[in-house]
Design a protein around this motif. Sequence first.
Motif, PDB file in Angstrom:
ATOM      1  N   LEU A  49       0.820  -1.203   0.000  1.00 40.90           N
ATOM      2  CA  LEU A  49       0.000   0.000   0.000  1.00 40.90           C
ATOM      3  C   LEU A  49       0.860   1.262   0.000  1.00 40.90           C
ATOM      4  CD1 LEU A  49      -2.859  -0.939   2.493  1.00 40.90           C
ATOM      5  CD2 LEU A  49      -3.048  -0.621   0.017  1.00 40.90           C
ATOM      6  N   ILE A  50       1.912   1.247   0.800  1.00 37.77           N
ATOM      7  CA  ILE A  50       2.814   2.401   0.861  1.00 37.77           C
ATOM      8  C   ILE A  50       3.435   2.651  -0.517  1.00 37.77           C
ATOM      9  CG2 ILE A  50       5.028   3.206   1.795  1.00 37.77           C
ATOM     10  CD1 ILE A  50       4.173   1.797   4.461  1.00 37.77           C
ATOM     11  N   ALA A  51       3.967   1.611  -1.123  1.00 40.24           N
ATOM     12  CA  ALA A  51       4.591   1.751  -2.443  1.00 40.24           C
ATOM     13  C   ALA A  51       3.578   2.212  -3.488  1.00 40.24           C
ATOM     14  CB  ALA A  51       5.228   0.429  -2.864  1.00 40.24           C
ATOM     15  N   SER A  52       2.387   1.655  -3.455  1.00 34.74           N
ATOM     16  CA  SER A  52       1.352   2.007  -4.409  1.00 34.74           C
ATOM     17  C   SER A  52       0.904   3.452  -4.235  1.00 34.74           C
ATOM     18  CB  SER A  52       0.161   1.063  -4.255  1.00 34.74           C
ATOM     19  OG  SER A  52      -0.860   1.404  -5.151  1.00 34.74           O
ATOM     20  N   ILE A  54       2.613   5.958  -2.900  1.00 38.02           N
ATOM     21  CA  ILE A  54       3.692   6.851  -3.349  1.00 38.02           C
ATOM     22  C   ILE A  54       3.641   6.974  -4.869  1.00 38.02           C
ATOM     23  CG2 ILE A  54       6.199   7.110  -3.590  1.00 38.02           C
ATOM     24  CD1 ILE A  54       6.433   5.869  -0.743  1.00 38.02           C
ATOM     25  N   ALA A  55       3.515   5.862  -5.561  1.00 37.18           N
ATOM     26  CA  ALA A  55       3.459   5.884  -7.027  1.00 37.18           C
ATOM     27  C   ALA A  55       2.241   6.674  -7.505  1.00 37.18           C
ATOM     28  CB  ALA A  55       3.427   4.462  -7.574  1.00 37.18           C
ATOM     29  N   TYR A  56       1.105   6.492  -6.851  1.00 34.86           N
ATOM     30  CA  TYR A  56      -0.119   7.177  -7.254  1.00 34.86           C
ATOM     31  C   TYR A  56       0.022   8.692  -7.115  1.00 34.86           C
ATOM     32  CZ  TYR A  56      -5.057   8.226  -7.806  1.00 34.86           C
ATOM     33  OH  TYR A  56      -6.243   8.736  -8.254  1.00 34.86           O
ATOM     34  N   VAL A  57       0.496   9.123  -5.958  1.00 37.22           N
ATOM     35  CA  VAL A  57       0.670  10.557  -5.705  1.00 37.22           C
ATOM     36  C   VAL A  57       1.707  11.137  -6.662  1.00 37.22           C
ATOM     37  CG1 VAL A  57       1.503  12.223  -3.992  1.00 37.22           C
ATOM     38  CG2 VAL A  57      -0.125  10.448  -3.313  1.00 37.22           C
ATOM     39  N   HIS A  58       2.803  10.439  -6.856  1.00 35.59           N
ATOM     40  CA  HIS A  58       3.878  10.919  -7.735  1.00 35.59           C
ATOM     41  C   HIS A  58       3.390  11.042  -9.176  1.00 35.59           C
ATOM     42  CE1 HIS A  58       8.396  10.545  -8.926  1.00 35.59           C
ATOM     43  NE2 HIS A  58       8.077  11.800  -8.694  1.00 35.59           N
ATOM     44  N   ALA A  59       2.475  10.178  -9.579  1.00 36.81           N
ATOM     45  CA  ALA A  59       1.964  10.201 -10.949  1.00 36.81           C
ATOM     46  C   ALA A  59       0.836  11.215 -11.165  1.00 36.81           C
ATOM     47  CB  ALA A  59       1.469   8.807 -11.335  1.00 36.81           C
ATOM     48  N   HIS A  60       0.236  11.721 -10.062  1.00 35.85           N
ATOM     49  CA  HIS A  60      -0.955  12.550 -10.226  1.00 35.85           C
ATOM     50  C   HIS A  60      -0.857  13.992  -9.757  1.00 35.85           C
ATOM     51  CE1 HIS A  60      -2.730   8.571 -10.890  1.00 35.85           C
ATOM     52  NE2 HIS A  60      -3.606   9.232 -11.613  1.00 35.85           N
TER      53      HIS A  60
END
Length: 142
Positions: A49-52, A54-60
């Motif tokens: 969840l943490i990795a996901s 981070i990726a979501y926020v970084h992409a959006h």
Amino acid sequence: MATKSATWDVIEEVGGRARMETLMRTFYDRLFDDLMIGFFFATSDKEALIASQIAYVHAHIGSRKGSYQGPPIRQAHQKMPILVGHFDRRHQILIDVLEIFEVPGHVREAWLGLDRAMRDLVIRQGDQARQDMGYEVFRPRE
């Protein structure tokens, strides 16, 4: 929400990769331990969840340099009986964590805007929520 042309990178703005991971770990530790919403996370893989997230926020938000490969938000949450109060509790925990980590105002605003945009994608309302939670839906006699 930040525009696509933003020149700042969210990970750099919070102080780098290690600080972003610490921020997210604090956020998810609080979510998992919360009396009101922790049950949603009881069988979840916190590290994933943490990795996901981070990726979501970084992409959006910001410059959107990240790459999110996870499922769409609605799909990822469709089987959870998330009510408005659950969403609002999670959102408040995010506000608290962003304040603790002294995230710059422009980043906090964009991040909270992204979070609020997910609201209608994840919450259940009315009869749908009652059915999802196994309650009988009241129908008046005709």
